[in-house]
Each structure stands twice: as C-alpha cells, then as structure tokens.
Design a protein around this motif. Structure first.
Motif, PDB file in Angstrom:
ATOM      1  N   PHE A   1      10.759 -10.241  -6.646  1.00  0.00           N
ATOM      2  CA  PHE A   1      11.129  -9.701  -7.896  1.00  0.00           C
ATOM      3  C   PHE A   1      12.349  -9.655  -8.473  1.00  0.00           C
ATOM      4  O   PHE A   1      12.629  -9.983  -9.562  1.00  0.00           O
ATOM      5  CB  PHE A   1      10.586  -8.040  -7.549  1.00  0.00           C
ATOM      6  N   LEU A   2      13.384  -9.468  -7.577  1.00  0.00           N
ATOM      7  CA  LEU A   2      14.646  -9.623  -7.962  1.00  0.00           C
ATOM      8  C   LEU A   2      15.129 -10.966  -8.474  1.00  0.00           C
ATOM      9  O   LEU A   2      15.743 -11.204  -9.726  1.00  0.00           O
ATOM     10  CB  LEU A   2      15.761  -9.336  -7.145  1.00  0.00           C
TER      11      LEU A   2
ATOM     12  N   SER B   1       0.835  -1.094   0.130  1.00  0.00           N
ATOM     13  CA  SER B   1       0.015  -0.058  -0.043  1.00  0.00           C
ATOM     14  C   SER B   1       1.059   1.297   0.016  1.00  0.00           C
ATOM     15  O   SER B   1       1.968   1.174   0.044  1.00  0.00           O
ATOM     16  CB  SER B   1      -0.974  -0.087   1.184  1.00  0.00           C
ATOM     17  N   VAL B   2       0.310   2.444  -0.357  1.00  0.00           N
ATOM     18  CA  VAL B   2       0.973   3.541  -0.189  1.00  0.00           C
ATOM     19  C   VAL B   2       1.654   3.912   1.091  1.00  0.00           C
ATOM     20  O   VAL B   2       2.876   4.341   1.302  1.00  0.00           O
ATOM     21  CB  VAL B   2      -0.006   4.914  -0.594  1.00  0.00           C
TER      22      VAL B   2
ATOM     23  N   LYS C   1       1.514  -5.621  -6.464  1.00  0.00           N
ATOM     24  CA  LYS C   1       0.714  -5.748  -5.179  1.00  0.00           C
ATOM     25  C   LYS C   1       0.947  -6.607  -4.143  1.00  0.00           C
ATOM     26  O   LYS C   1       0.992  -6.189  -2.899  1.00  0.00           O
ATOM     27  CB  LYS C   1      -0.785  -5.510  -5.402  1.00  0.00           C
ATOM     28  N   ASN C   2       1.346  -7.785  -4.513  1.00  0.00           N
ATOM     29  CA  ASN C   2       1.500  -8.761  -3.386  1.00  0.00           C
ATOM     30  C   ASN C   2       2.913  -9.466  -3.647  1.00  0.00           C
ATOM     31  O   ASN C   2       3.090 -10.650  -3.637  1.00  0.00           O
ATOM     32  CB  ASN C   2       0.482 -10.104  -3.768  1.00  0.00           C
TER      33      ASN C   2
ATOM     34  N   ALA D   1       5.551   2.073  -7.784  1.00  0.00           N
ATOM     35  CA  ALA D   1       4.589   3.223  -7.455  1.00  0.00           C
ATOM     36  C   ALA D   1       3.188   3.059  -8.618  1.00  0.00           C
ATOM     37  O   ALA D   1       2.266   3.528  -8.059  1.00  0.00           O
ATOM     38  CB  ALA D   1       5.496   4.359  -8.154  1.00  0.00           C
ATOM     39  N   ARG D   2       3.516   2.334  -9.618  1.00  0.00           N
ATOM     40  CA  ARG D   2       2.456   2.043 -10.448  1.00  0.00           C
ATOM     41  C   ARG D   2       1.153   1.184  -9.692  1.00  0.00           C
ATOM     42  O   ARG D   2       0.185   1.406  -9.556  1.00  0.00           O
ATOM     43  CB  ARG D   2       2.806   1.502 -11.577  1.00  0.00           C
ATOM     44  N   ALA D   3       1.914   0.170  -8.941  1.00  0.00           N
ATOM     45  CA  ALA D   3       0.944  -0.904  -8.341  1.00  0.00           C
ATOM     46  C   ALA D   3       0.118  -0.354  -7.367  1.00  0.00           C
ATOM     47  O   ALA D   3      -1.187  -0.642  -7.019  1.00  0.00           O
ATOM     48  CB  ALA D   3       1.948  -2.108  -7.810  1.00  0.00           C
ATOM     49  N   ASP D   4       0.919   0.668  -6.504  1.00  0.00           N
ATOM     50  CA  ASP D   4       0.227   1.474  -5.269  1.00  0.00           C
ATOM     51  C   ASP D   4      -0.830   2.467  -5.801  1.00  0.00           C
ATOM     52  O   ASP D   4      -1.423   3.213  -4.947  1.00  0.00           O
ATOM     53  CB  ASP D   4       1.227   2.036  -4.388  1.00  0.00           C
TER      54      ASP D   4
END
Length: 174
Positions: free
Chosen positions: A102-103, A28-29, A95-96, A143-146
């Motif tokens: 990710f890496l 979340s943000v 988001k999850n 930033a896009r996901a949030d």
C-alpha cells in the motif's frame, strides 16, 4: 533531497518486513484486531497500523483517513472506496494488500495495462496532504475492506492524540 526520494527509501526499507510475513493476506477483522496502542495509534499483532471501532466510535486515525480519502482519493476510487469506472474499489483491493505494498503504490504510483485499457495511479510521494497521512488512509481503507467501518462519515470519533498532532506538525512543516 526530494520528499519523493525520502518516501521511496522508507517504503523500500519496509518492503522486506512486509514480505516476510503475510501481514494482510486475506485480511479479516480478527487479523486487524488492535493489540497495541502507541500515542493513539493502534497496531495489529504484526505491528501494522489498524483501526479500533467500539460502540460506533472510531479511532482518530480511521476518522482522519476518512477525511483524507475524501479529499484526494475519492475522485478516482469512488465514494467510500467502492470504486468507479476509472479506478478499482479499494474496499476489495485492501482485502489482499499488505501495508508495505500500500505504501509503495501510494508513494510511487502504478500503471496497469490490460484489456485494451490503461489505468494509472499517480504517485503521491510529493503531496504532503497524502503522504503525511498514509497511515490514516491505510487504517480507514482497512476498516472499510474488513467491513468494520460502514459507508459514510463516521458519526463519532476519538479525540486527536497529541502524538498525531506532533506528527502532523512535523510532516507538514509547522
């Protein structure tokens, strides 16, 4: 020693850290809030790279991530990480997904088989245009996901910090 082996070892070293805390579970943000700055790079409370967007101005890493995403990732994952018929929308995936995962996926790739369909995310551990900017990509996608970064090119960004210039030169061999 190949770059892929070095990246893989780095990612494997990070995985226990990523799994020991719910770094990105239901991001979340608020969870992504920058609490520390190191050489122009912002970090959240768990020490993961994050974005800082104020008055329409994004940090350098978010801007750089936008540029890197649209040079290598958008072909499969769609413009602005919104997905395609070939690859998922990363605005949903991030988001999850924690930082270590990710890496690992970007460096080593991933294969999903289901519903009579096979999707393959290629490994980018040998591609300097990707692995030298993995934090940038992560920050932009986070930033896009949030919902903190809208679609399209960020209109304003911070200047590139000297630490970012030094890291780039070191990684790219310059």
């Amino acid at each position: 020693m190949s770059v892929r082996i070095v990246i893989s070892a780095f990612v494997l070293a990070l995985l226990p850290l990523a799994s020991s805390s719910p770094a990105q579970a239901d991001d979340s943000v608020e969870k992504a809030k920058a609490v520390k700055e190191e050489g122009g790079k912002y970090l959240d409370a768990d020490g993961n790279p994050t974005y800082k967007i104020e008055n329409g101005t994004v940090d350098w890493y978010t801007f750089s991530g936008y540029r890197r995403y649209h040079s290598d990732c958008h072909v499969c994952h769609g413009q602005d990480a919104t997905g395609s018929s070939y690859a998922p929308a990363l605005v949903n995936s991030l988001k999850n997904m924690d930082y270590g995962t990710f890496l690992s996926i970007v460096a080593e790739g991933r294969k999903n088989v289901g519903g009579g369909k096979e999707n393959v995310m290629p490994a980018f551990g040998d591609n300097k245009n990707v692995y030298c900017y993995m934090d940038d990509l992560y920050v932009y996608l986070r930033a896009r996901a949030d919902g903190a970064a809208p679609r399209g090119r960020p209109p304003k960004h911070e200047d590139k910090a000297q630490a970012a210039k030094d890291a780039e030169a070191s990684c790219m061999g310059g």
